[in-house]
Design a protein around this motif. Structure first.
Motif, PDB file in Angstrom:
ATOM      1  N   LEU A 605       0.868  -1.177   0.000  1.00  0.00           N
ATOM      2  CA  LEU A 605       0.000   0.000   0.000  1.00  0.00           C
ATOM      3  C   LEU A 605       0.902   1.223   0.000  1.00  0.00           C
ATOM      4  O   LEU A 605       1.811   1.319   0.819  1.00  0.00           O
ATOM      5  CB  LEU A 605      -0.887   0.005   1.253  1.00  0.00           C
ATOM      6  N   VAL A 606       0.653   2.123  -0.937  1.00  0.00           N
ATOM      7  CA  VAL A 606       1.398   3.379  -0.955  1.00  0.00           C
ATOM      8  C   VAL A 606       0.414   4.488  -0.640  1.00  0.00           C
ATOM      9  O   VAL A 606      -0.614   4.623  -1.305  1.00  0.00           O
ATOM     10  CB  VAL A 606       2.067   3.618  -2.323  1.00  0.00           C
ATOM     11  N   ILE A 607       0.716   5.251   0.398  1.00  0.00           N
ATOM     12  CA  ILE A 607      -0.193   6.332   0.789  1.00  0.00           C
ATOM     13  C   ILE A 607       0.409   7.656   0.349  1.00  0.00           C
ATOM     14  O   ILE A 607       1.479   8.051   0.811  1.00  0.00           O
ATOM     15  CB  ILE A 607      -0.435   6.317   2.306  1.00  0.00           C
ATOM     16  N   GLY A 608      -0.256   8.330  -0.548  1.00  0.00           N
ATOM     17  CA  GLY A 608       0.221   9.600  -1.080  1.00  0.00           C
ATOM     18  C   GLY A 608       0.629   9.453  -2.526  1.00  0.00           C
ATOM     19  O   GLY A 608       1.548   8.702  -2.838  1.00  0.00           O
ATOM     20  N   GLY A 609      -0.061  10.154  -3.420  1.00  0.00           N
ATOM     21  CA  GLY A 609       0.171   9.986  -4.853  1.00  0.00           C
ATOM     22  C   GLY A 609       0.935  11.133  -5.470  1.00  0.00           C
ATOM     23  O   GLY A 609       0.646  11.547  -6.585  1.00  0.00           O
ATOM     24  N   GLY A 610       1.919  11.666  -4.727  1.00  0.00           N
ATOM     25  CA  GLY A 610       2.812  12.648  -5.326  1.00  0.00           C
ATOM     26  C   GLY A 610       3.926  11.931  -6.059  1.00  0.00           C
ATOM     27  O   GLY A 610       3.834  10.727  -6.340  1.00  0.00           O
ATOM     28  N   VAL A 611       4.990  12.685  -6.369  1.00  0.00           N
ATOM     29  CA  VAL A 611       6.090  12.080  -7.100  1.00  0.00           C
ATOM     30  C   VAL A 611       6.681  10.899  -6.320  1.00  0.00           C
ATOM     31  O   VAL A 611       6.941   9.838  -6.885  1.00  0.00           O
ATOM     32  CB  VAL A 611       7.173  13.141  -7.416  1.00  0.00           C
ATOM     33  N   ALA A 612       6.859  11.071  -4.999  1.00  0.00           N
ATOM     34  CA  ALA A 612       7.437   9.992  -4.202  1.00  0.00           C
ATOM     35  C   ALA A 612       6.559   8.749  -4.269  1.00  0.00           C
ATOM     36  O   ALA A 612       7.031   7.642  -4.542  1.00  0.00           O
ATOM     37  CB  ALA A 612       7.617  10.438  -2.751  1.00  0.00           C
ATOM     38  N   GLY A 613       5.274   8.933  -4.017  1.00  0.00           N
ATOM     39  CA  GLY A 613       4.363   7.794  -3.986  1.00  0.00           C
ATOM     40  C   GLY A 613       4.275   7.097  -5.335  1.00  0.00           C
ATOM     41  O   GLY A 613       4.316   5.866  -5.419  1.00  0.00           O
ATOM     42  N   MET A 614       4.185   7.889  -6.397  1.00  0.00           N
ATOM     43  CA  MET A 614       4.059   7.278  -7.727  1.00  0.00           C
ATOM     44  C   MET A 614       5.356   6.553  -8.107  1.00  0.00           C
ATOM     45  O   MET A 614       5.327   5.458  -8.670  1.00  0.00           O
ATOM     46  CB  MET A 614       3.712   8.344  -8.767  1.00  0.00           C
ATOM     47  N   THR A 615       6.491   7.165  -7.767  1.00  0.00           N
ATOM     48  CA  THR A 615       7.766   6.523  -8.077  1.00  0.00           C
ATOM     49  C   THR A 615       7.897   5.195  -7.338  1.00  0.00           C
ATOM     50  O   THR A 615       8.298   4.174  -7.907  1.00  0.00           O
ATOM     51  CB  THR A 615       8.932   7.461  -7.694  1.00  0.00           C
ATOM     52  N   SER A 616       7.560   5.204  -6.045  1.00  0.00           N
ATOM     53  CA  SER A 616       7.617   3.968  -5.258  1.00  0.00           C
ATOM     54  C   SER A 616       6.685   2.925  -5.858  1.00  0.00           C
ATOM     55  O   SER A 616       7.033   1.748  -5.969  1.00  0.00           O
ATOM     56  CB  SER A 616       7.176   4.223  -3.817  1.00  0.00           C
ATOM     57  N   ALA A 617       5.482   3.375  -6.205  1.00  0.00           N
ATOM     58  CA  ALA A 617       4.478   2.432  -6.717  1.00  0.00           C
ATOM     59  C   ALA A 617       4.977   1.759  -7.995  1.00  0.00           C
ATOM     60  O   ALA A 617       4.868   0.540  -8.154  1.00  0.00           O
ATOM     61  CB  ALA A 617       3.158   3.156  -6.968  1.00  0.00           C
ATOM     62  N   VAL A 618       5.545   2.562  -8.877  1.00  0.00           N
ATOM     63  CA  VAL A 618       6.028   1.999 -10.142  1.00  0.00           C
ATOM     64  C   VAL A 618       7.160   1.006  -9.877  1.00  0.00           C
ATOM     65  O   VAL A 618       7.199  -0.090 -10.435  1.00  0.00           O
ATOM     66  CB  VAL A 618       6.496   3.122 -11.101  1.00  0.00           C
ATOM     67  N   TYR A 625       5.184  -6.794  -7.652  1.00  0.00           N
ATOM     68  CA  TYR A 625       4.221  -6.814  -6.556  1.00  0.00           C
ATOM     69  C   TYR A 625       3.002  -5.966  -6.894  1.00  0.00           C
ATOM     70  O   TYR A 625       3.116  -4.955  -7.580  1.00  0.00           O
ATOM     71  CB  TYR A 625       4.872  -6.294  -5.265  1.00  0.00           C
ATOM     72  N   GLU A 626       1.882  -6.384  -6.380  1.00  0.00           N
ATOM     73  CA  GLU A 626       0.681  -5.573  -6.559  1.00  0.00           C
ATOM     74  C   GLU A 626       0.734  -4.386  -5.617  1.00  0.00           C
ATOM     75  O   GLU A 626       1.190  -4.504  -4.475  1.00  0.00           O
ATOM     76  CB  GLU A 626      -0.568  -6.408  -6.255  1.00  0.00           C
ATOM     77  N   VAL A 627       0.255  -3.263  -6.119  1.00  0.00           N
ATOM     78  CA  VAL A 627       0.344  -2.032  -5.343  1.00  0.00           C
ATOM     79  C   VAL A 627      -1.017  -1.331  -5.321  1.00  0.00           C
ATOM     80  O   VAL A 627      -1.660  -1.186  -6.356  1.00  0.00           O
ATOM     81  CB  VAL A 627       1.386  -1.071  -5.959  1.00  0.00           C
ATOM     82  N   HIS A 628      -1.432  -0.937  -4.124  1.00  0.00           N
ATOM     83  CA  HIS A 628      -2.568  -0.010  -4.003  1.00  0.00           C
ATOM     84  C   HIS A 628      -1.993   1.363  -3.765  1.00  0.00           C
ATOM     85  O   HIS A 628      -1.232   1.562  -2.822  1.00  0.00           O
ATOM     86  CB  HIS A 628      -3.454  -0.377  -2.807  1.00  0.00           C
ATOM     87  N   LEU A 629      -2.349   2.306  -4.624  1.00  0.00           N
ATOM     88  CA  LEU A 629      -1.869   3.675  -4.441  1.00  0.00           C
ATOM     89  C   LEU A 629      -3.059   4.541  -4.043  1.00  0.00           C
ATOM     90  O   LEU A 629      -4.018   4.680  -4.795  1.00  0.00           O
ATOM     91  CB  LEU A 629      -1.233   4.179  -5.743  1.00  0.00           C
ATOM     92  N   VAL A 630      -2.983   5.093  -2.827  1.00  0.00           N
ATOM     93  CA  VAL A 630      -4.102   5.873  -2.304  1.00  0.00           C
ATOM     94  C   VAL A 630      -3.723   7.348  -2.266  1.00  0.00           C
ATOM     95  O   VAL A 630      -2.678   7.709  -1.732  1.00  0.00           O
ATOM     96  CB  VAL A 630      -4.463   5.409  -0.873  1.00  0.00           C
ATOM     97  N   GLU A 631      -4.555   8.167  -2.847  1.00  0.00           N
ATOM     98  CA  GLU A 631      -4.323   9.621  -2.830  1.00  0.00           C
ATOM     99  C   GLU A 631      -5.614  10.292  -2.409  1.00  0.00           C
ATOM    100  O   GLU A 631      -6.647  10.106  -3.027  1.00  0.00           O
ATOM    101  CB  GLU A 631      -3.884  10.089  -4.226  1.00  0.00           C
TER     102      GLU A 631
END
Lengths: 1010, 316, 155
Positions: A605-618, A625-631
């Motif tokens: 789970l990635v909390i926060g869809g800024g550059v950091a969150g999106m980069t981590s998610a990718v 791994y499957e990723v939930h990105l919550v913004e």
């Protein structure tokens, strides 16, 4: 990219970056080939005495990692080695490694040092910066891995004089070695390894100060480099940590540091800032004061004090205000030898107001900068990597770790000067990137560690082995270690007791292991440093010896004894005895504890869809791994949406759009945009997060990337006149061609608005560079514009120094103001006037301005507190996330399975955010790669006979791990949920519920033994 | 015979006859004067031994959990509060319990009488007057003069829960709990208090009569009896007596219903209640908590509030 | 407390204080004091526990009955507990045992409770200094907890 990928990674350079990357990759299922040029792993860190800003002992924090890396089954370490050839492409490289002959067989060498003792050749010791001597048969440093000696062929008598002529010259080492490990006929060898990716972190070299003859280095004996000074401070250094001048052993009472030696110097083409020197100089000054038993006067000569890292500013303020370190903003002209015979050095310098002064010092330390090493340059050349004009590797824009070649990543100072946490972050990021590239091959080449079967010691007579550590002089210099050993021998259950110079060293570990079997020890006590750092290391040794890891306890006789009772050796010794006794009592009553395995949910789970969150998610999604990105906002991108260009001229709009595109289309990423979080429960491997819309997400790890907020200035007429704007607002105005800025002629930038203040006692790191960039933009667009930057210290660290230099060159005017005389913005009729007291002229100047741009502070995120509660994670005093360890665990929280990246950790620029985001993804990937979550098993347990089912334990358990089984009338513990806090045990009146490793029996016996 | 006794007997008879309970726990006349003892009536034949008067000092809740099956129990206010705590702590099942509630004006402090007349040989009670024949003389008391200290401060003379009430209820003045007795000690100097408790702790012979009389001391094994851990190491000495007494009070923190059974049971006359009352006061003042005043409540230490007072922290 | 005795003729009286520190905050704070080389008296004997919630009030009694001159208990600040609420659960027990012992005449300063975070190395040292000074002023544990041997000793 190759279709035929290989689940193995080459890492070049075994400093802290190489070690971290190696451990991350090896732990997540890749075979690592670790190539190190010198004879031991560790890099520069072992040479340092303490590390800023926590003053942690460098060796102490590194040592467990050295051991862990050294003994990791899936890390193949090649010392004395170099990469000589590479071919292939990302996913599948063939690498040729040349390993120079060590002349001592690693398999046979016990590290006893008999060869070195016998060796007649003495040469300057590189590890000690030439301040001490070593033999031609030598080990780099005492805790080195491999714990083995090697022979320096350039200096060995046999190798230089005998071998070629076939004469048996010297060979004293051969006679001395009982293990038969010495082989003077050993030859260099070349071999090939196949890897899917490469991580390069060959480190740096320090600037050769003799190139600047006006500092007198090499001519004046009392002028030394900062690294030499580290060795003087170090307990394992040439003077055993006794702070003396190397040439006459005089204890210096007056020491000066000269900053920017070899940095920020365009004349020698080093017009970059080395970034680390300000902090290390402050640290050295503080430690020198602490170290010396006579008062030491310390002065730092500097141009701008650059302390923009996390908690650095506080460290600086403390040094200045509480520790009495003098700071002189100045230009140093030259250093000369004192005219008296004192051996001192004189510094001639001019102060800010142009006054020329001279002062004499016992010791002058040159804060030398960082340069790319020769082997770094060769490596870059061999791999045909893009380098910048200074010779550092040039990374792809906003990639954090990508070199110009696919599949080849960089970490640490290879791409520019970096401090330790940034280096560690990059290492984890590079490991994550390599893991993403090779995810299909994860687990294909690794083997698993097999421990000997666990000895059944239940019911055996307790035989406790006690090891008391000197920790060099850290403990032994205060505590009478031998007397503690003698005392331990008299205590019940103790079958064996001895001392160790460094209990954590490889040889000590081996000796403990051997003693366990020889002496049939079934409980082990180590009195050394903090169990918080070293317990896992010793427990691993127990496991390797077939003992359950919990038949063990530590007494902390360093951090909580010798270090804090330095002037009371007798009392410290008494205390060390008592603490050792307590540990013996606890260990002797300890029973084997078996680990508990729980399932691992492989979703992040990635909390926060800024550059950091999106980069981590990718990155995580690419790792498979499957990723939930919550913004919670209605759009992705965070604050970066408001930026036009990055610090290297990148098109931020395109960059953010690209990231949004990637996360939106990645099959492994599920987006939850426009929805916040309601609740979080669970633990590593099994989190459940409930969104505000009621949706429940199951995940194994969480990455918190919630960004920060821009300070809304209350000062400088902000909000009252729209010509006063923040940096972000000015960037937007420029981008949108707002006539306010487009038509403006006079610009004033005011730095440190809301930063470095009582309220926010930290530096926001990015604003100096940002202001310089904006100033350059307006000045270049309209060369006739008058542009002023009002600053306290210009903190254009790293390559941004070039921008600062350019700005001055093209006529942007920099005016320094002091904290006590802040600029004033006033309105006269409709004219904005900025008044500032110029330090050089020492009088107020008034600037009419059309635009006033405020460098508003970056503040901690507003939601930090909520996340802190939900995930049980700590925040620092300013509300930023507090990492598990400032130096070596920069993206981990102390709570397992929770990671951080971006501004929520501390202010940083976009490039750094990306690197940290990839690092967090790398670290999270390590956790996700595990099949199961292993819990140590130090949980609550119930004595059914005593339990009355009263339910008190259930009521006080915050983890909801205890419930009362009303049918059987007994409390039941859920091991998966139990966190081991023991609140149940202390609340149970009947003594029915207890905690493994901390039972009432143990504590009461400890109290009885006091 | 009072109407109350009659009603108790009739209720007991009916409950047993109808098979609603297996046993009725109440009081019968004891072998010593002015001291009723608990009795367990299993059939209607036995009900006539049941009594009710100012000598019914035991807390019958003590026996409730240890008695298997369905039981009816004669309960004063304090007995009912102890029952409430036991219910909160899963020691009783409400459905197995039939509470015969009786309002209580208080019980007699025999120790006080004994101190004046010596060993009590004979005694009779009528109309609030107690006539005593003792080894060292005879005396007549008004009940109010020899009412147990516990009962003087009682805020719950009426059962807090019951299935049937027998007799009248007692009117209680509303208002905050008063702790004049605790305050009197608190107002003394540290030294005076220390001397007082030194004397008290020196008297204790650790016979554990207090613990046995307490309805809420139901652990399978008391910490003081435990071999491992060895909470107590020495013989009977003052420090360890204090460890026992203070430890027991801590175990009763937020649970003690202030019935006074411990003090009355003590053969040495240790002022155990001085400790329990202090604890009761602290819990009341700090956490606004009174134990066992409803079945739904929780013991004070099973809960917390983020705003709990912190005066105990070290001065810095 | 066994072999270490109080007030021998030549030596200044040095109290011995049993210290219970929670692993996550106060123990880490004590480590930090070490890292910072912040000096404080060598009077405490630390028992590391996972959480202040693990500290049974009986430990305090036990330490005092065993003759310790003082007890120091320290955990995470309220709200900072690694286990969420361990220190909240403990806080009531601490408040009550402290008050009870004060009531029986134990000098207030013998038992000290504090919250020290992992970042408060300096404060940890200050706390130990303060506790040591106050316990030293009181002298040996010869009051209500003085061990009077030989049955139910009367005085």
């Amino acid at each position: 990219m190759s279709q035929n990928k290989i689940g193995s990674v080459l890492i070049v350079g075994a400093g802290i970056a190489g070690i971290q990357a190696a451990l991350d990759l090896a732990e997540s299922g890749y075979l690592v080939h670790l190539v190190e040029e010198s004879s031991a792993i560790g890099g520069t860190m072992p040479m340092l005495d303490k590390t800023f800003p926590t003053n942690d002992c460098s060796m102490c924090i590194l040592s467990p990692k050295l051991v862990e890396c050294g003994r990791h089954l899936n890390v193949r370490t090649y010392t004395n080695s170099q990469v000589v050839k590479t071919e292939g492409e990302a996913g599948n490289f063939k690498v040729t490694i040349k390993q120079k002959a060590r002349y001592i067989d690693l398999e046979k060498c016990t590290g006893c040092g008999a060869c070195a003792e016998a060796c007649p050749v003495k040469v300057d010791d590189e590890f000690n910066q030439g301040l001490g001597k070593r033999k031609a048969a030598f080990k780099q440093y005492s805790q080195a891995f491999p714990n083995a000696y090697g022979i320096d062929e350039k200096n060995c008598l046999y190798q230089t004089r005998g071998k070629a002529k076939g004469k048996d010259i010297c060979l004293k080492c051969v006679k001395a070695c009982q293990a038969g490990a010495i082989d003077h006929q050993m030859e260099d060898k070349e071999f090939e390894v196949e890897v899917g990716s490469m991580i390069l972190n060959p480190g740096f070299k320090i600037f050769d100060a003799s190139r600047l003859d006006y500092y007198g280095y090499g001519k004046i004996k009392s002028v030394i480099t900062s690294l030499e000074f580290e060795r003087l401070l170090s307990a394992s250094g040439p003077f055993d940590g006794h702070l003396v001048r190397p040439f006459d052993q005089k204890e210096p009472q007056k020491i000066a540091w000269i900053q920017c030696v070899g940095s920020r110097n365009a004349k020698i083409n080093n017009n970059y800032c080395s970034g680390v020197c300000c902090m290390y100089a402050i640290k050295e000054a503080v430690i020198a004061k602490e170290h010396s038993h006579i008062p030491v006067d310390t002065t730092i000569f500097y141009m701008d004090m650059r302390t923009p890292g996390k908690d650095f500013e506080k460290y600086y303020n403390n040094a200045k205000n509480n520790q009495g370190v003098n700071f002189i903003r100045s230009r140093v002209y030259e250093v000369t030898e004192a005219k008296d015979d004192s051996g001192d050095a004189c510094i001639r310098y001019s102060t800010e107001d142009g006054k020329i002064c001279e002062d004499q010092f016992d010791l002058v330390v040159l804060s030398v900068g960082l340069e790319p090493g020769d082997s770094s340059k060769e490596l870059a050349k061999m791999l045909d990597l893009k380098v910048n004009k200074f010779g550092f590797a040039e990374l792809e824009p906003l990639s954090g770790v990508n070199t110009s070649r696919a599949g080849v990543f960089a970490a640490g100072a290879f791409s520019g000067p970096r401090d330790i946490p940034e280096t560690v972050m990059q290492a984890s990021a590079a490991a994550g990137a390599a893991s993403a590239l090779l995810s299909d091959e994860r687990g294909t080449l690794v083997s698993e560690k097999e421990y000997p079967p666990e000895l059944d010691v239940v019911g055996d007579v307790i035989r406790t082995g006690v090891f008391i550590c000197h920790c060099g002089v850290n403990i032994g210099g205060v505590v009478d270690v031998p007397s503690v050993v003698e005392y331990a021998k008299t205590l019940p259950t103790v079958a064996y007791a001895t001392d160790k110079i460094y209990a954590c060293s490889q040889d000590a570990q081996a000796s403990i292991k051997a003693l366990i079997s020889e002496q049939k020890l079934n409980r082990i006590v180590v009195s050394s440093c903090s169990p918080r750092t070293h317990e896992p290391l010793f427990q691993e040794t127990l496991k390797e010896a077939g003992l359950n890891a919990h038949l063990f306890d530590m007494a902390n006789i360093r951090d909580q004894c010798s270090w804090v009772h330095m002037h009371e050796p007798e009392k410290a010794t008494e205390k060390a005895k008592d603490l050792t006794k307590l540990a013996i009592v606890r260990a002797s009553m300890q029973q084997p504890v078996q680990p508990i395995f729980m399932s691992m949910n492989h979703t992040a789970l990635v909390i926060g869809g800024g550059v950091a969150g999106m980069t981590s998610a990718v990155s995580l999604a690419d790792q498979g791994y499957e990723v939930h990105l919550v913004e919670k906002d209605n759009a992705l991108g965070g604050v970066a949406r408001r930026f036009s260009t990055g610090f290297r001229g990148e098109d931020m709009k395109a960059f953010v759009a690209g990231l949004i595109d990637q996360v939106s289309n990645h099959p492994n990423i599920k987006l939850h945009v426009g929805v916040g979080i309601k609740d979080v429960g669970g633990f590593l491997g099994n989190f459940t997060t409930t969104l505000e819309n009621g949706e429940q997400l199951a995940h194994g790890v969480a990455l918190l990337t919630i960004g920060g907020q821009e300070y809304k200035p209350k000062e400088y007429l902000y909000g009252q006149d729209d010509r006063v704007m923040t940096q972000i607002e000015m960037d937007e105005a420029l981008y949108n061609h707002d006539p306010k800025v487009d038509n403006a002629k006079n610009f004033v930038f005011i730095q440190c608005v809301g930063s470095r203040s009582d309220e926010n006692p930290y530096c926001s790191r990015t604003c100096c560079t940002k202001s310089v960039k904006l100033a350059l933009k307006v000045k270049k667009k309209n060369p006739g514009a008058n542009v002023f930057v009002l600053y306290r210290d210009m903190r254009t660290y790293g390559y941004y120094e070039e921008d600062y230099e350019e700005a001055r060159r093209i006529g942007i005017i920099f005016v320094r103001y002091s904290e006590n005389a802040k600029p004033v913005v006033s309105k006269e009729a409709d004219t904005l006037v900025v008044t500032v007291t110029d330090h050089v002229l020492d009088r107020p100047i008034e600037i009419e301005s059309d635009v006033v741009c405020l460098a508003a502070a970056i503040k901690a995120p507003a939601d930090g507190k909520k996340l802190s509660k939900w995930f049980k994670i700590p925040l620092n005093a300013e509300g930023f996330f507090l990492e598990a360890h400032m130096k070596l665990r920069p993206v981990d929280f102390s709570t397992d399975g929770v990671f951080m990246a971006g501004i929520a950790h501390s202010p940083k620029n976009m490039e750094e955010v990306v690197a940290q985001a990839k690092a967090a993804a790398g670290r999270a990937g390590v956790a996700l790669s595990q099949d199961q979550v292993e819990s140590a098993g130090l949980n609550a347990f119930v004595n059914k006979r005593k339990c009355t089912a009263c339910g008190t334990c259930e009521a006080v358990c915050s983890a909801k791990a205890v419930t009362v089984d009303m049918v059987n009338r007994v409390a039941v513990v859920n091991d998966a949920l139990c966190k081991g806090c023991g609140a149940c045990a202390s609340s149970c009146r009947c003594g029915a519920i207890s905690l493994r490793g901390c039972t009432n029996e143990q504590i009461v016996e400890m109290l009885n033994s006091l | 015979m009072s109407k109350i006794i009659n009603d108790i007997r009739e209720t007991a008879r009916q409950l047993l006859a109808e098979g609603k309970v297996d046993v009725v726990i109440g009081y019968e006349k004891g072998s010593l004067p002015l001291k009723a003892t608990p009795c367990f009536v299993h059939s209607s034949e036995g009900v006539d031994s049941l009594i009710w008067d100012e000598t019914c000092e035991n807390n019958l809740a003590t026996y409730a959990a240890k008695t298997p099956g369905k039981k009816a129990i004669v309960a004063k206010g304090c007995d009912s509060r102890a029952l409430a705590v036991l219910l909160q702590e899963n020691q009783l099942v409400r459905d197995d319990l039939y509470i015969i509630g009786v309002s209580c004006h208080g019980v007699i402090d025999q120790r006080r009488i004994g101190a004046e007349v010596g060993e009590i040989l004979e005694a009779s009670i009528s109309d609030g007057k107690i006539s005593v024949k003792g080894m060292e003389g005879d005396k007549e008391y008004l009940f109010t003069e020899v009412k147990d200290a516990t009962c003087r401060t009682c805020r719950y003379p009426n059962p807090v829960m019951e299935d049937l009430h027998i007799g009248d209820t007692i009117e209680v003045a509303q208002g905050a709990a008063a702790f004049a007795d605790v305050e009197a000690l608190e107002n003394k100097s540290d030294n005076e208090r220390q001397e007082y408790f030194k004397e008290q702790m020196s008297k204790c012979i650790r016979c554990y009569a207090c613990r046995n009389a307490c309805p809420l001391c139901y652990c399978q094994e008391c910490f003081v009896d435990c071999n491992s851990p060895r909470w107590l190491t020495g013989g009977v000495n003052r420090a360890e007596n204090l460890l026992f007494q203070a430890g027991r009070v801590m175990h009763l923190a937020g649970r003690c219903v202030d019935c006074g059974a411990c003090s009355r049971a003590c053969p040495q006359g240790v002022d155990i209640r001085a400790l329990n009352r202090k604890m009761t006061k602290d819990v009341y003042v700090m956490y606004n908590h009174e134990s066992g005043i409803s079945e739904e409540g929780k013991p004070a230490l099973n809960e917390y509030s983020a705003n709990d007072p912190e005066q105990f922290l070290v001065k810095e | 407390m066994g072999e270490i005795q109080v007030e021998t003729e030549n030596k200044k009286y040095e109290p011995k204080i049993a210290a219970f520190l929670c692993n996550w905050c106060s123990y880490a704070g004590a480590d930090l004091a070490g890292v910072g080389r912040i000096q404080y008296p060598a009077t405490i004997r630390t028992i590391r526990v996972p959480c202040s919630g693990r500290i049974n009030p009986l430990y305090v009694l036990k330490a005092m009955a065993n003759g310790a001159d003082g007890v120091l208990v320290s955990g995470c600040h309220p709200g900072d507990c690694h286990y969420i609420s361990g220190n909240y659960v403990a806080r009531r027990k601490f408040a009550l045992i402290k008050s009870l012992l004060n009531h029986v005449g134990l000098e207030e300063d013998r038992i000290s409770f504090s919250w020290v975070s992992a970042a408060e190395g300096g404060r940890f040292a200050e706390v130990v200094k303060g506790v040591t000074e106050r316990v030293s002023t009181l002298g040996p544990n010869n009051g209500i907890f003085k061990v009077v041997d030989g049955g139910a000793a009367d005085e």
